[in-house]
Design an enzyme around this catalytic site. Structure first.
Site: not given
Length: 238
Positions: A103-105
């Site tokens: 999952l991106d930041k």
């Protein structure tokens, strides 16, 4: 878990593919006490892999673990960050675990953690069409035409196309709305790029489910829980 390439094992630990290869080729990785220089070297359950003084043992059927983390926003899904930003591994006390996908930041929500490489690879492979459900708070209110475009498919990056399996509007406000997007693969920032492509940039993005594993197990950001046996059986049947 059957045999796998050393580089692949390092990737499962959270290292980027290129970084994993560089670590091995530079002699910074040991297997069972011996330095290995070949990224394609095969490791098997029970082997001990040492990187920078930390030892990781490949899981056997007796010590496999299956957890779910409610990933908070602001955390990277990587084992190390050269800029010192927080990563999900700051929240995990078992160094043998690795995330199923990323999952991106800024994205929150369900992140499965395991040391079962076979199951992780199966869950991530597009062939098996495992559903990931996202709730996105977006600018504006998408029309039915916009939602249809998401399902038909849109070019999201230099010849790379993305598409959703299902979409629907959950809740509408004056100038924004919550949209549910169901995906069956995990290209980088795909949900964000799809919604931006139809003119509705994402304000907040939450993955509420990955297959049968959902946020009811971990309702609070940062919370970690073991995946119940019944749910795990469903996961393995996907």
């Amino acid at each position: 878990m059957s045999k796998m390439k050393l580089q692949k094992f390092l990737q499962q630990l959270g290292y980027a593919r290129r970084k994993a290869g560089e670590l091995v080729k530079s002699g910074k990785v040991k297997v069972n006490g011996s330095v290995v220089f070949e990224p394609w070297f095969l490791v098997k359950p029970g082997d001990r892999v040492e990187i920078g003084g930390k030892v990781y043992e490949l899981s056997t059927s007796e010590n496999k673990r299956y957890l779910v983390l409610h990933k908070p926003a602001g955390y990277l899904t990587t084992r190390h960050d050269p800029r010192g930003r927080p990563t999900i591994f700051d929240l995990i006390d078992d160094p043998t675990l690795f995330p199923v996908g990323r999952l991106d930041k800024d994205t929150e929500g369900v992140l499965i953690l395991t040391n079962d490489g076979d199951l992780a690879n199966r869950l991530m492979h597009p062939r098996y069409q495992v559903e990931r459900i996202y709730h996105a708070l977006v600018v504006g209110i998408p029309s039915q035409k916009d939602l249809s475009k998401l399902i038909e498919g849109i070019e999201i990056w230099k010849g790379q196309f993305g598409r959703a399996k299902k979409t629907r509007i959950i809740e509408k406000f004056k100038d924004k709305s919550w949209v549910e997007v169901v995906m069956t693969e995990g290209k980088k920032r795909e949900v964000r790029r799809l919604l931006e492509a139809v003119g509705h940039p994402v304000i907040r993005l939450i993955r509420v489910a990955y297959g049968p594993v959902d946020l009811t197990l971990v309702p609070v950001p940062g919370m970690i829980a073991e995946i119940p046996e019944k749910m795990l059986e469903e996961l393995k049947k996907l």
